[in-house]
Structure formats: structure tokens, C-alpha cells
Design a protein around this motif. Structure first.
Motif, short mmCIF file in Angstrom:
data_model
loop_
_atom_site.label_atom_id
_atom_site.label_comp_id
_atom_site.label_asym_id
_atom_site.label_seq_id
_atom_site.Cartn_x
_atom_site.Cartn_y
_atom_site.Cartn_z
N LYS A 276 0.74 -1.33 0.10
CA LYS A 276 -0.04 0.14 -0.06
C LYS A 276 1.08 1.33 0.03
CE LYS A 276 -2.23 1.37 3.59
NZ LYS A 276 -3.12 1.70 4.75
N VAL A 277 0.69 2.31 -1.05
CA VAL A 277 1.53 3.44 -1.10
C VAL A 277 0.55 4.47 -0.82
CG1 VAL A 277 2.91 4.59 -2.75
CG2 VAL A 277 2.76 2.40 -3.00
N SER A 278 1.08 5.17 0.02
CA SER A 278 0.15 6.34 0.66
C SER A 278 0.75 7.52 0.99
CB SER A 278 -0.72 5.72 1.70
OG SER A 278 0.02 5.36 2.93
N ARG A 279 0.31 8.67 0.96
CA ARG A 279 0.41 9.94 1.49
C ARG A 279 -0.39 10.60 2.19
NH1 ARG A 279 3.60 12.54 -3.99
NH2 ARG A 279 4.83 10.54 -4.52
N GLY A 280 -0.90 9.97 3.26
CA GLY A 280 -2.06 10.35 4.14
C GLY A 280 -3.29 9.61 3.64
N ALA A 281 -4.73 10.12 4.02
CA ALA A 281 -5.97 9.59 3.75
C ALA A 281 -6.39 9.99 2.28
CB ALA A 281 -6.91 9.88 4.77
N ALA A 282 -5.86 10.93 1.81
CA ALA A 282 -6.32 11.60 0.45
C ALA A 282 -5.61 10.85 -0.63
CB ALA A 282 -6.10 12.92 0.35
N ASP A 283 -4.51 9.96 -0.50
CA ASP A 283 -3.79 9.59 -1.61
C ASP A 283 -3.22 8.23 -1.39
OD1 ASP A 283 -2.41 9.25 -4.12
OD2 ASP A 283 -0.96 10.89 -3.80
N LYS A 284 -3.91 6.99 -1.77
CA LYS A 284 -3.70 5.68 -1.43
C LYS A 284 -3.51 4.80 -2.68
CE LYS A 284 -5.35 5.88 3.40
NZ LYS A 284 -6.42 4.90 4.23
N THR A 285 -2.77 4.10 -2.98
CA THR A 285 -2.59 3.00 -4.17
C THR A 285 -2.25 1.66 -3.49
OG1 THR A 285 -2.13 4.80 -5.46
CG2 THR A 285 -1.66 2.75 -6.40
N ILE A 286 -2.98 0.70 -3.97
CA ILE A 286 -2.64 -0.86 -3.92
C ILE A 286 -1.59 -1.13 -4.90
CG2 ILE A 286 -3.39 -3.18 -3.73
CD1 ILE A 286 -3.75 -1.57 -1.03
N VAL A 287 -0.60 -1.72 -4.81
CA VAL A 287 0.11 -2.54 -5.71
C VAL A 287 0.54 -4.11 -5.35
CG1 VAL A 287 2.56 -2.74 -6.72
CG2 VAL A 287 1.21 -0.34 -6.08
N GLU A 288 0.06 -4.94 -6.29
CA GLU A 288 0.08 -6.37 -6.09
C GLU A 288 1.20 -6.71 -7.06
OE1 GLU A 288 -2.00 -8.83 -4.42
OE2 GLU A 288 -1.59 -7.30 -3.29
N PHE A 289 2.24 -7.50 -6.78
CA PHE A 289 3.44 -7.72 -7.40
C PHE A 289 3.58 -9.23 -7.43
CE2 PHE A 289 6.61 -5.61 -9.43
CZ PHE A 289 7.85 -6.34 -9.78
N LYS A 290 3.08 -9.93 -8.39
CA LYS A 290 2.94 -11.41 -8.56
C LYS A 290 3.69 -12.11 -9.43
CE LYS A 290 -0.24 -11.31 -5.53
NZ LYS A 290 0.17 -11.67 -4.05
N LEU A 291 3.97 -13.45 -9.21
CA LEU A 291 4.77 -14.29 -10.30
C LEU A 291 3.58 -14.89 -11.04
CD1 LEU A 291 7.28 -16.37 -7.92
CD2 LEU A 291 7.63 -14.37 -9.65
N ALA A 292 3.94 -15.08 -12.34
CA ALA A 292 2.91 -15.70 -13.03
C ALA A 292 2.40 -16.98 -12.78
CB ALA A 292 3.39 -15.51 -14.77
N LYS A 293 3.40 -17.83 -12.48
CA LYS A 293 3.21 -19.14 -12.11
C LYS A 293 2.35 -19.31 -10.74
CE LYS A 293 7.30 -19.96 -9.17
NZ LYS A 293 8.62 -20.67 -8.87
N ASN A 294 1.85 -18.12 -10.22
CA ASN A 294 1.10 -18.35 -9.03
C ASN A 294 -0.53 -19.07 -9.34
OD1 ASN A 294 -0.79 -17.67 -6.69
ND2 ASN A 294 0.12 -15.99 -6.57
N THR A 295 -1.00 -20.16 -8.60
CA THR A 295 -2.05 -20.77 -9.07
C THR A 295 -3.20 -19.97 -8.68
OG1 THR A 295 -1.86 -21.83 -6.86
CG2 THR A 295 -1.07 -22.93 -8.64
N GLN A 296 -3.12 -18.92 -8.02
CA GLN A 296 -4.30 -18.17 -7.43
C GLN A 296 -4.17 -16.68 -8.26
OE1 GLN A 296 -6.47 -19.21 -5.29
NE2 GLN A 296 -5.58 -21.05 -5.41
N LEU A 297 -3.45 -16.62 -9.44
CA LEU A 297 -3.33 -15.36 -10.03
C LEU A 297 -4.67 -14.89 -10.56
CD1 LEU A 297 -1.43 -13.18 -11.32
CD2 LEU A 297 -1.35 -14.69 -13.24
N GLU A 298 -5.44 -15.74 -11.20
CA GLU A 298 -6.85 -15.45 -11.69
C GLU A 298 -7.70 -14.78 -10.64
OE1 GLU A 298 -10.25 -16.75 -14.93
OE2 GLU A 298 -8.44 -18.31 -14.31
#
Length: 496
Positions: free
Chosen positions: A408-430
Motif C-alpha cells: 500500500k503506497v500512501s501519502r495520507g488518507a487522500a492519496d492511497k494506491t494498492i500494488v500487487e506484485f505477483k509471479l505468473a506461475k501463482n496458482t491463485q493469479l486469476e
């Protein structure tokens, strides 16, 4: 200079730390290393052997008070619970170096187990010594990270003196400070822990939040990655084999009879079901643990070479390769000076990293001896280490109530972004692409759309991802970023 490691922060050559025998930790995020108490037991170093004896002595004390009856919560907290020693920057943390420590759940489980399952702790006849790791072989409440944290707490006096000696020899007065540490020595007469002061490395850190703190160094030769030499996963995998080799004929027959009656059979039986059945067998026959531990004692020399190779792997991935990535590609390109909101910053950092990986030889960062990274946890740590020098708060495995998002990248309550960084082989990717990010966005009240980065290592993985994106109608979504880390058809860094 970009400050990531202890040597960077304290303006030292990494060679100085290497010659001292310590691990050059990252002071941005914990690295996946753990103290293995078996390396103390198996060492030729008399100091390490004494540390192991001291640990077992303290465990005997805990067993004694456990067998005497119920211990008041106040004393359970004092004797069985320990705060995390976060200043050594080792282990798994959700952000920076903040872990959970050994709280009351651990303390009560330990008190309970020493009162029943491990009532013979310290009096074993099969093994050459008692072992703290025995506590993690039973499912109830004690895991591998607990064993490492417990060991670190019980040798904290040694680690503080080890670090103090380094600080006095190599650091300036302005780089160290006298620090009072709690629970560094146990007084068996008063049955209480003492507080002592040490001259330790001290610095101002900007991440994960601005603060001043000390640092503890750890010798490399007591560290390992992933599992300790004595560990539960191996025990479960080998339990039927160990049971068949038991020298006690009666015990062998009882254990094998139990396994035959309880282990599920058939082609459709899941491995998880089998392991759960074996786990129940371990709980029913804890005396088998001593035979497993004796085997590990007898092959102790292999523990040293195994741990050394795992520590070298961590140094290669998380130090050598990250230093190269930062010095050759990220710092010169202005990667650490991008003035955007959290979504723009996260996206542009990701695209910059994508360019480095795909076109400038940066893909090599994700390989060890020609083999790509196998775990997303390692990948997330690598990504986190590239987020130094940002005005944003970057929280790894941020959990706002609906499960942990990768970042979670944030600069206070007014500016938040979620980043998911995954391996393609992850069986739960979909499933992750379809549901998790939206769930995390809602839980974190994000103000920006989430970003999904997917790293693939071969054409088969690429085709798999393309099929998933097509099913989910995400082929043209700009917030889904594919990164080609294939180790072929890549230009060298000098030719890119």
C-alpha cells in the motif's frame, strides 16, 4: 549515495562487516534470514556452545515453573513472552522491521506445551542434547519464526556485546549511543530479567517512518534462510519413514498402526489431508520427535554447509544484485526523484523497473544460479528495496481488515494506491486479478486504482497470463503490467 544497507548508513566498506563476520543487513526492510539454534549447538565455537547451554537452562526453568502449576498472567508475560528484537532487521515483517514478537499467545502455548507434551524437556535420553526447536515440531502455537525470535531474545546479551565491540572499533562517537536494553540477562535467584546498557550503532531513519533507533548485528554463521535444520515440514514429509525405523518395536507398531488407520488413501486425496493426518500422529506420539532430532544431530555437519549456502543466496539476491540494480540503473536515471501522486509514482517506478528488467539486463536480478525466483515473498522484498527515497509511505503486506495486500503506497488518507506484485506461475493469479485487488481497495479506502504487476519467466507462463487476462477482459487494462524476465533474447546491459 542511496542508503539501503548497514554499511551504507554508517559509511563503511562492506568488506569491514564481512571481515568481522556479521551480516550486512538492509535497514529498509527485514531480510528473510533466521537464527538457527542448532548452529549454536553444532558449532566448534565454545562461546556458541555455551549460548546453547544457556538457552536450554532457561527452558528447564520454564518447564519447572510450568509443572509446578498455573502461572499468573503477569509472570507468564515476564518469563514466557518477549518483545520482538526488531533492531537486527531479520525475519519476516509486514513493513520495515516491524514484526509481531513473542506475545501472550506464544507464551501461553509454550507454558501449556511444557506442562504436557514436552514435560520431559531437558531430560531426553535419545538425543545428545535438548533442543529449543523441538517446540516448533508440534502444531500448537509455536512456529519457525517464533523459534528464531526466542533464540535472539535469549542470546540478546551476546548480540549486544558483539555489536558493541564492532561499534567501538569502527564507528565514530556520533554514530553510536549508549542504549539500555531490557531482558538481557536472567537472574535465577530473583527469577527476574535485568536491564543493561551498551554502546550501539545509532542512526536517524526515514523509513518506514522517521525515527531514531539502534542496530544489532548478527554473526553470519548462526543464520539460515527459510527452515531451521530441525523443522516441522521435513518431519511431516519423512514421518512414515522415521516411524518405520524406530528401534522401539512396540512404539513402531503403534505408530504404524495409527498411520494405516488415519492417513487417507486414494488417487484424489489431497496432500494437505495427508499432512494433517500425519500432524495428528505427531501430537499422539511426541516421543518420535526425539528420534527425528537424533537423526538431525548425527548429520549436523550438513547443517553448516546448508545454512552457508542459504545465507550466500540471500546475499546474492538481496544485496549484490540490488546494489547493481540501484547503482547502474535506478539512481543514475532519477528513479528516486519522481514527484508524482502515489498512483503515478508507483506506476512510473514500475515502468522504469520493467524497462530495466526487459531491456537493460535487470532480469538477472531475479535469477540464482540460472534458476528464477520461486517465491513471491522474495520478489516482494526485492521490489520493496527499490522504494527507497520516496515521500510516500510504502507498507508491505498492508492488512486493513480483508487480508494482506502486497503493497500500500500512501501519502495520507487522500492519496492511497494498492500494488500487487505477483509471479505468473501463482496458482491463485486469476482469483487475485478478479477479486482481491477490489477487496483491498475497499478495505484500505484507496483513492487510486490498484496496479497489478506480473513477472513471467518463460513463454508458457506468458501464454497462461494472456489466457487469464482474456477471460477477465483485462487485456487492455493499463494497470495490469506484464514484465518479461525470461533469461533469453535479452540484450546485455552494455548493448541495451
Amino acid at each position: 549515495m542511496t542508503e539501503i544497507y548497514f554499511s551504507d548508513y554508517f559509511s563503511l566498506s562492506p568488506d569491514v562487516i564481512e571481515e568481522y563476520g556479521a551480516f550486512d543487513v538492509s535497514l529498509i526492510n527485514d531480510l528473510p534470514l533466521f537464527v538457527d539454534p542448532f548452529l549454536l549447538f553444532n558449532s566448534d565455537n565454545e562461546t556458541y556452545q555455551q549460548l546453547h547451554n544457556d538457552i536450554i537452562d532457561y527452558m528447564r526453568f520454564l518447564k519447572k515453573v510450568s509443572l509446578a502449576g498455573e502461572v499468573p498472567d503477569s509472570l507468564v508475560r515476564e518469563w514466557f513472552a518477549f518483545p520482538e528484537v526488531k533492531q537486527n532487521w531479520l525475519g519476516w515483517s509486514r513493513a520495515g522491521n516491524e514484526g509481531r514478537g513473542l506475545g501472550m499467545d506464544f507464551a501461553r502455548a509454550l507454558h501449556r506445551n511444557l506442562n504436557n507434551i514436552f514435560h520431559d524437556f531437558g531430560e531426553e535420553v535419545v538425543t545428545r542434547s535438548s533442543h529449543l526447536e523441538k517446540l516448533c515440531l508440534i502444531r500448537d502455537g509455536v512456529g519457525r519464526d517464533n523459534i528464531s525470535d526466542f533464540t535472539i531474545n535469549l542470546i540478546k546479551n551476546y548480540l549486544a556485546n558483539y555489536t558493541q565491540e564492532f561499534a567501538l572499533k569502527y564507528l565514530h562517537n556520533s554514530q553510536r549511543r549508549r542504549v539500555a536494553l531490557r531482558k538481557v540477562r536472567f537472574n535465577y535467584n530473583t527469577r527476574s530479567w535485568t536491564t543493561e546498557s551498551f554502546e550501539l550503532p545509532y542512526h536517524h531513519f526515514e523509513l518506514p517512518t522517521p525515527h531514531n533507533d539502534f542496530v544489532l548485528l548478527t554473526p553470519k554463521d548462526i543464520l539460515t534462510k527459510d527452515e531451521a535444520w530441525i523443522n516441522r515440514p521435513e518431519l511431516l514429509d519423512r514421518f512414515p519413514e522415521i516411524a518405520n525405523a524406530l528401534p522401539d518395536a512396540t512404539l513402531r507398531a503403534q505408530v504404524n498402526d495409527y498411520l494405516v488407520r488415519t492417513i487417507p488413501r486414494g488417487p484424489k486425496v489431497a496432500k494437505k489431508e495427508v499432512r494433517e493426518a500425519i500432524g495428528r500422529a505427531v501430537e499422539h506420539f511426541p516421543q518420535v520427535l526425539d528420534y527425528y532430532i537424533r537423526e538431525k544431530e548425527d548429520s549436523g555437519d550438513q547443517a553448516v554447509s546448508y545454512a552457508e549456502s542459504r545465507v550466500r543466496e540471500v546475499e546474492h539476491i538481496f544485496i549484490s544484485q540490488v546494489r547493481t540494480l540501484v547503482s547502474q540503473f535506478l539512481d543514475p536515471g532519477g528513479f528516486y526523484r519522481l514527484p508524482y501522486n502515489t498512483h503515478e509514482e508507483a506506476y512510473k517506478r514500475l515502468m522504469f523497473l520493467k524497462d530495466v528488467i526487459e531491456k537493460k539486463g535487470g532480469h538477472k536480478l531475479f535469477y540464482v544460479n540460472g534458476v528464477p525466483l520461486k517465491r513471491e515473498a522474495d520478489l516482494q522484498i526485492l521490489y520493496r528495496l527499490t522504494w527507497y527515497a520516496t515521500p510516500s509511505d510504502v507498507t508491505r503486506e498492508a492488512n486493513d481488515g480483508r487480508g494482506p495486500a502486497d503493497f500500500k503506497v500512501s501519502r495520507g488518507a487522500a492519496d492511497k494506491t494498492i500494488v500487487e506484485f505477483k509471479l505468473a506461475k501463482n496458482t491463485q493469479l486469476e482469483r487475485n486479478l478478479e477479486k482481491q485487488c477490489k477487496t483491498y481497495e475497499a478495505a484500505s479506502d484507496t483513492t487510486q486504482p490498484s496496479i497489478k504487476a506480473i513477472l513471467y519467466f518463460n513463454n508458457a507462463e506468458y501464454r497462461k497470463v494472456q489466457r487469464i487476462l482474456k477471460r477477465l477482459k483485462l487485456e487492455s487494462d493499463p494497470n495490469v503490467v506484464l514484465i518479461d524476465a525470461c533469461d533469453y533474447n535479452k540484450p546485455s546491459g552494455s548493448n541495451a
